[in-house]
Write a protein that holds these residues in place. Structure first.
Motif, PDB file in Angstrom:
ATOM      1  N   GLY A 115      57.445  41.866   6.380  1.00  0.00           N
ATOM      2  CA  GLY A 115      56.660  42.997   6.854  1.00  0.00           C
ATOM      3  C   GLY A 115      55.347  42.553   7.474  1.00  0.00           C
ATOM      4  N   SER A 116      54.708  43.485   8.197  1.00  0.00           N
ATOM      5  CA  SER A 116      53.437  43.195   8.877  1.00  0.00           C
ATOM      6  C   SER A 116      52.365  44.156   8.383  1.00  0.00           C
ATOM      7  CB  SER A 116      53.591  43.335  10.394  1.00  0.00           C
ATOM      8  OG  SER A 116      54.546  42.433  10.898  1.00  0.00           O
ATOM      9  N   SER A 117      51.344  43.622   7.757  1.00  0.00           N
ATOM     10  CA  SER A 117      50.230  44.456   7.310  1.00  0.00           C
ATOM     11  C   SER A 117      49.420  44.928   8.520  1.00  0.00           C
ATOM     12  CB  SER A 117      49.324  43.671   6.367  1.00  0.00           C
ATOM     13  OG  SER A 117      48.725  42.588   7.063  1.00  0.00           O
ATOM     14  N   LEU A 118      48.729  46.054   8.335  1.00  0.00           N
ATOM     15  CA  LEU A 118      47.829  46.568   9.370  1.00  0.00           C
ATOM     16  C   LEU A 118      46.523  46.986   8.720  1.00  0.00           C
ATOM     17  CD1 LEU A 118      50.856  48.275  10.453  1.00  0.00           C
ATOM     18  CD2 LEU A 118      49.426  47.754  12.401  1.00  0.00           C
ATOM     19  N   ASN A 119      45.440  46.645   9.354  1.00  0.00           N
ATOM     20  CA  ASN A 119      44.120  47.073   8.903  1.00  0.00           C
ATOM     21  C   ASN A 119      43.570  48.004   9.981  1.00  0.00           C
ATOM     22  OD1 ASN A 119      41.755  47.416   7.598  1.00  0.00           O
ATOM     23  ND2 ASN A 119      41.205  45.251   7.486  1.00  0.00           N
ATOM     24  N   MET A 120      43.587  49.311   9.689  1.00  0.00           N
ATOM     25  CA  MET A 120      43.264  50.312  10.699  1.00  0.00           C
ATOM     26  C   MET A 120      41.795  50.723  10.620  1.00  0.00           C
ATOM     27  SD  MET A 120      46.370  50.535  11.824  1.00  0.00           S
ATOM     28  CE  MET A 120      46.435  51.964  12.888  1.00  0.00           C
ATOM     29  N   PRO A 121      41.073  50.721  11.742  1.00  0.00           N
ATOM     30  CA  PRO A 121      39.710  51.258  11.759  1.00  0.00           C
ATOM     31  C   PRO A 121      39.712  52.744  11.408  1.00  0.00           C
ATOM     32  CG  PRO A 121      40.178  49.961  13.736  1.00  0.00           C
ATOM     33  CD  PRO A 121      41.488  50.172  13.040  1.00  0.00           C
ATOM     34  N   PRO A 122      38.543  53.315  11.066  1.00  0.00           N
ATOM     35  CA  PRO A 122      38.502  54.706  10.607  1.00  0.00           C
ATOM     36  C   PRO A 122      39.038  55.733  11.599  1.00  0.00           C
ATOM     37  CG  PRO A 122      36.471  53.574  10.036  1.00  0.00           C
ATOM     38  CD  PRO A 122      37.230  52.635  10.914  1.00  0.00           C
ATOM     39  N   HIS A 123      39.027  55.424  12.887  1.00  0.00           N
ATOM     40  CA  HIS A 123      39.479  56.416  13.866  1.00  0.00           C
ATOM     41  C   HIS A 123      40.981  56.353  14.126  1.00  0.00           C
ATOM     42  CE1 HIS A 123      38.927  52.799  16.416  1.00  0.00           C
ATOM     43  NE2 HIS A 123      39.911  53.311  17.115  1.00  0.00           N
ATOM     44  N   CYS A 124      41.702  55.450  13.427  1.00  0.00           N
ATOM     45  CA  CYS A 124      43.128  55.229  13.681  1.00  0.00           C
ATOM     46  C   CYS A 124      43.999  55.707  12.515  1.00  0.00           C
ATOM     47  CB  CYS A 124      43.410  53.743  13.910  1.00  0.00           C
ATOM     48  SG  CYS A 124      42.656  53.060  15.402  1.00  0.00           S
ATOM     49  N   GLY A 125      45.183  56.200  12.873  1.00  0.00           N
ATOM     50  CA  GLY A 125      46.185  56.550  11.877  1.00  0.00           C
ATOM     51  C   GLY A 125      47.470  55.796  12.150  1.00  0.00           C
ATOM     52  N   PHE A 126      48.304  55.686  11.126  1.00  0.00           N
ATOM     53  CA  PHE A 126      49.561  54.962  11.254  1.00  0.00           C
ATOM     54  C   PHE A 126      50.692  55.822  10.707  1.00  0.00           C
ATOM     55  CE2 PHE A 126      52.690  51.791   9.603  1.00  0.00           C
ATOM     56  CZ  PHE A 126      53.041  51.242  10.833  1.00  0.00           C
ATOM     57  N   PHE A 135      61.065  63.809   7.213  1.00  0.00           N
ATOM     58  CA  PHE A 135      59.713  63.492   6.749  1.00  0.00           C
ATOM     59  C   PHE A 135      59.178  62.256   7.450  1.00  0.00           C
ATOM     60  CE2 PHE A 135      62.603  61.437   3.643  1.00  0.00           C
ATOM     61  CZ  PHE A 135      62.223  60.114   3.795  1.00  0.00           C
ATOM     62  N   ILE A 136      57.868  62.079   7.343  1.00  0.00           N
ATOM     63  CA  ILE A 136      57.203  60.891   7.865  1.00  0.00           C
ATOM     64  C   ILE A 136      55.950  60.647   7.036  1.00  0.00           C
ATOM     65  CG2 ILE A 136      55.812  62.130   9.583  1.00  0.00           C
ATOM     66  CD1 ILE A 136      56.381  59.729  11.482  1.00  0.00           C
ATOM     67  N   TRP A 137      55.636  59.378   6.804  1.00  0.00           N
ATOM     68  CA  TRP A 137      54.415  59.017   6.093  1.00  0.00           C
ATOM     69  C   TRP A 137      53.272  58.822   7.086  1.00  0.00           C
ATOM     70  CZ3 TRP A 137      53.146  58.839   1.032  1.00  0.00           C
ATOM     71  CH2 TRP A 137      54.179  58.887   0.100  1.00  0.00           C
ATOM     72  N   VAL A 138      52.084  59.193   6.662  1.00  0.00           N
ATOM     73  CA  VAL A 138      50.854  59.000   7.436  1.00  0.00           C
ATOM     74  C   VAL A 138      49.906  58.160   6.598  1.00  0.00           C
ATOM     75  CG1 VAL A 138      48.923  60.153   8.576  1.00  0.00           C
ATOM     76  CG2 VAL A 138      51.156  61.283   8.478  1.00  0.00           C
ATOM     77  N   ALA A 139      49.262  57.176   7.201  1.00  0.00           N
ATOM     78  CA  ALA A 139      48.337  56.327   6.455  1.00  0.00           C
ATOM     79  C   ALA A 139      47.112  56.011   7.298  1.00  0.00           C
ATOM     80  CB  ALA A 139      49.020  55.022   6.041  1.00  0.00           C
ATOM     81  N   THR A 140      46.000  55.792   6.616  1.00  0.00           N
ATOM     82  CA  THR A 140      44.789  55.284   7.255  1.00  0.00           C
ATOM     83  C   THR A 140      44.296  54.105   6.428  1.00  0.00           C
ATOM     84  OG1 THR A 140      43.431  56.867   6.019  1.00  0.00           O
ATOM     85  CG2 THR A 140      44.110  57.514   8.235  1.00  0.00           C
ATOM     86  N   GLY A 141      43.378  53.345   6.991  1.00  0.00           N
ATOM     87  CA  GLY A 141      42.860  52.189   6.282  1.00  0.00           C
ATOM     88  C   GLY A 141      43.833  51.036   6.318  1.00  0.00           C
ATOM     89  N   TYR A 142      44.089  50.440   5.168  1.00  0.00           N
ATOM     90  CA  TYR A 142      44.944  49.257   5.074  1.00  0.00           C
ATOM     91  C   TYR A 142      46.377  49.651   4.711  1.00  0.00           C
ATOM     92  CZ  TYR A 142      46.786  44.789   3.435  1.00  0.00           C
ATOM     93  OH  TYR A 142      47.559  43.665   3.253  1.00  0.00           O
ATOM     94  N   ILE A 143      47.329  49.171   5.502  1.00  0.00           N
ATOM     95  CA  ILE A 143      48.740  49.401   5.214  1.00  0.00           C
ATOM     96  C   ILE A 143      49.353  48.056   4.854  1.00  0.00           C
ATOM     97  CG2 ILE A 143      50.973  50.115   6.154  1.00  0.00           C
ATOM     98  CD1 ILE A 143      47.801  51.379   7.743  1.00  0.00           C
ATOM     99  N   PRO A 144      49.806  47.853   3.622  1.00  0.00           N
ATOM    100  CA  PRO A 144      50.349  46.551   3.219  1.00  0.00           C
ATOM    101  C   PRO A 144      51.662  46.241   3.923  1.00  0.00           C
ATOM    102  CG  PRO A 144      50.699  48.166   1.493  1.00  0.00           C
ATOM    103  CD  PRO A 144      49.837  48.836   2.522  1.00  0.00           C
ATOM    104  N   ALA A 145      51.966  44.944   4.028  1.00  0.00           N
ATOM    105  CA  ALA A 145      53.209  44.516   4.674  1.00  0.00           C
ATOM    106  C   ALA A 145      54.435  45.073   3.968  1.00  0.00           C
ATOM    107  CB  ALA A 145      53.260  42.989   4.718  1.00  0.00           C
TER     108      ALA A 145
END
Length: 242
Positions: A123-134, A102-112
């Protein structure tokens, strides 16, 4: 990476005062061209790949049919067009009634707290623009490793857009010493765009993150209309972009 440096880093990491991860990037077009190993044919292998919603995840955990490293994110079956904070999906490969990869997919804000190697406070937080996935928290059952399952998941999510997210850029992080994971992502079209260094405890911390404004233009040549994701902006202590 030398064996000596890797061994030294693993020893320091046990003290929970350092966390080093590699930041990776790809796009659907790039992934489609370079993914020379699409993984096993799931149907022929008697396997099924699909999204797992929150209610189903709770049942899988209760019945011990999914590994507990799956994490604690919120699984959603659909996202807003803005891909806002908290939009997360779990995508997995099933064999019979068990999830073996399995793998998780996220958009928007990913907390640390959901993006770290061994120490949650680093951990390192990420703030993803609408066109990006993590992509994060990837896992494959040890008995099924080497079969191309993770490559199949990456291809389904990025090239085939299995979740209908219509994203233009994808990011992921792996532990600095996890060569196997990095190799899988790179075979599926991901390129390294830098390392994330997090050092310290409590308020006494320091972060060194990739200068994406510069590196993305040089290595990926993103159009000027695309925003860049922000990394570790809410981390305590000092922060440098290099």
């Amino acid at each position: 990476m030398s064996a000596t440096l890797a061994t030294l880093y693993r020893a320091i990491r046990r003290l929970h005062v350092m966390d080093v991860t590699c930041l990776l990037h790809t796009s659907p077009d790039h992934q489609a061209v370079t993914a020379v190993q699409p993984g096993i044919h799931l149907a022929l292998g008697g396997l099924i790949a699909r999204a797992i919603d929150l209610e189903e995840l709770e049942t899988l955990r209760r019945d011990d049919r999914i590994n507990p490293v799956v994490g604690t994110g919120i699984a959603r079956t659909a996202a807003s067009s803005e891909h806002g904070p908290g939009d997360q999906w779990l995508y997995g490969i099933w064999q019979d009634d068990r999830v073996i990869s399995f793998i998780w997919v996220a958009t928007g804000y990913i907390p640390a707290s959901e993006n770290f190697s061994r120490s949650a406070h680093l951990g390192s937080s990420l703030n993803m623009p609408p066109h990006c996935g993590f992509l994060f928290n990837a896992w494959t059952d040890p008995e099924h490793r080497g079969r191309g399952l993770m490559a199949s998941l990456l291809r389904a999510l990025i090239h085939d857009d299995a979740l209908d997210l219509n994203l233009q850029d994808w990011f992921a992080t792996t532990d600095w010493t996890n060569a196997a994971s990095q190799s899988t992502f790179q075979k599926c079209g991901f390129q390294r765009v830098g390392r994330l260094y997090r050092i310290g405890r409590g308020r006494m911390q320091a972060s060194v993150v990739p200068d994406l404004e510069r590196r993305m233009k040089e290595t990926v040549r993103l159009g000027s209309d695309r925003q860049k994701p922000c990394i570790a902006v809410d981390a305590p202590g000092l922060r440098w972009s290099v």
